[in-house]
Design an enzyme around this catalytic site. Structure first.
Site, short mmCIF file in Angstrom:
data_model
loop_
_atom_site.label_atom_id
_atom_site.label_comp_id
_atom_site.label_asym_id
_atom_site.label_seq_id
_atom_site.Cartn_x
_atom_site.Cartn_y
_atom_site.Cartn_z
N ARG A 167 0.86 -1.19 0.00
CA ARG A 167 0.00 0.00 0.00
C ARG A 167 0.89 1.24 0.00
O ARG A 167 1.65 1.45 0.95
CB ARG A 167 -0.89 0.00 1.23
CG ARG A 167 -1.86 1.19 1.34
CD ARG A 167 -2.64 1.13 2.65
NE ARG A 167 -3.33 -0.15 2.80
CZ ARG A 167 -3.80 -0.62 3.95
NH1 ARG A 167 -3.65 0.08 5.07
NH2 ARG A 167 -4.42 -1.78 3.99
N HIS A 196 1.64 -2.09 5.66
CA HIS A 196 1.47 -2.40 4.24
C HIS A 196 2.47 -1.63 3.37
O HIS A 196 2.90 -2.12 2.33
CB HIS A 196 0.05 -2.04 3.79
CG HIS A 196 -0.99 -3.03 4.19
ND1 HIS A 196 -1.28 -4.16 3.44
CD2 HIS A 196 -1.82 -3.08 5.25
CE1 HIS A 196 -2.25 -4.84 4.02
NE2 HIS A 196 -2.60 -4.20 5.13
N ASP A 231 -3.64 -8.47 3.32
CA ASP A 231 -5.00 -8.66 3.83
C ASP A 231 -5.63 -9.74 2.95
O ASP A 231 -5.73 -9.54 1.72
CB ASP A 231 -5.81 -7.38 3.73
CG ASP A 231 -5.30 -6.28 4.64
OD1 ASP A 231 -4.68 -6.59 5.67
OD2 ASP A 231 -5.53 -5.10 4.31
N GLU A 260 -7.69 -7.47 13.54
CA GLU A 260 -8.16 -7.82 12.20
C GLU A 260 -7.77 -9.26 11.87
O GLU A 260 -6.58 -9.57 11.77
CB GLU A 260 -7.56 -6.87 11.15
CG GLU A 260 -7.97 -5.42 11.33
CD GLU A 260 -7.26 -4.47 10.38
OE1 GLU A 260 -7.67 -3.30 10.31
OE2 GLU A 260 -6.29 -4.89 9.72
N HIS A 302 -5.38 -9.70 8.53
CA HIS A 302 -4.14 -8.93 8.39
C HIS A 302 -2.93 -9.72 8.90
O HIS A 302 -2.92 -10.17 10.04
CB HIS A 302 -4.30 -7.63 9.19
CG HIS A 302 -3.11 -6.73 9.18
ND1 HIS A 302 -3.11 -5.52 8.54
CD2 HIS A 302 -1.89 -6.85 9.77
CE1 HIS A 302 -1.94 -4.93 8.73
NE2 HIS A 302 -1.17 -5.72 9.47
#
Length: 217
Positions: free
Chosen positions: A80, A125, A132, A190, A193
């Site tokens: 990301r 990320h 994910d 999460e 993740h």
């Protein structure tokens, strides 16, 4: 040369995840408008998963084991760009739009998303070795029921949440156990993740866009 600038834009150790895991299903949510903001996120120029070579090799091993068990991997996000994280932060601070609240954070205010760790001002990320993902049942072609959808910001998404059914909890633990076996670590809020424990860039946050044409072949 600006060394820091060169470092965070260096794509030489990044690959397309699909080159290592051809069977992977990709639903790159931040390229689409179906995400917690409701717009395509800055830095996502193609709907592809890019990741470091080390993490790609580890995910190949995960995929191989899951295939034997009857599952395929489905990925929502990998590398990301730092520019995308900035988009998240500015949305949290300045943007009054909450049109996706009913779908992704119905019980929380935007500021709480950062306070509770669901969204980070600096994301793992952006270091290139975090993913994910979920599982697809190879018989039905459907996502395995994990008790909550990807990016649903609520305690029900915590991996160890006991309010889900036994089947949903077992599905989470299956994903977690195989990911951990092959070198990934979890976070506590999460279930989807995971970060490679021995990531090659633990202190570097990259900013090149998600675009396969930038990768060095």
């Amino acid at each position: 040369m600006d060394f820091e600038k060169a470092a965070i834009n260096d794509t030489s150790n990044f690959v397309l995840l699909s080159d290592y895991v051809p069977s992977i299903v990709q639903e790159i949510r931040y390229f689409s408008t179906y995400n917690f903001i409701g717009d395509r996120i800055d830095g996502y120029e193609q709907p592809v998963a890019i990741i470091t070579k080390e993490a790609a090799r580890a995910l190949k091993a995960v995929s191989n084991e899951m295939n034997v068990k009857g599952y395929r991997l489905k990925i929502f996000d990998a590398y990301r760009p730092a520019t995308a994280v900035k988009h998240f932060v500015l949305w949290g601070i300045e943007d009054l739009d909450q049109r996706m609240k009913p779908f992704f954070y119905p019980d929380l205010e935007k500021t709480e998303l950062f306070e509770l760790g669901y969204i980070a001002s600096k994301s793992s990320h952006s270091r290139g070795s975090t993913v994910d993902l979920t599982l697809l049942d190879m018989e039905t072609g459907k996502e395995v029921d994990m008790g909550s959808p990807f990016d649903f910001f609520n305690e029900v998404s915590h991996p160890d949440y006991k309010g889900v059914t036994d089947e949903q909890y077992d599905n989470r633990m299956l994903l977690q156990s195989v990911m951990v076996k092959h070198g990934f670590v979890t976070i506590d809020c999460e279930w989807w993740h995971f970060t490679l424990a021995d990531e090659p860039y633990p202190d570097t946050y990259f900013e090149f866009p998600v675009n396969s044409e930038l990768l060095r072949r």
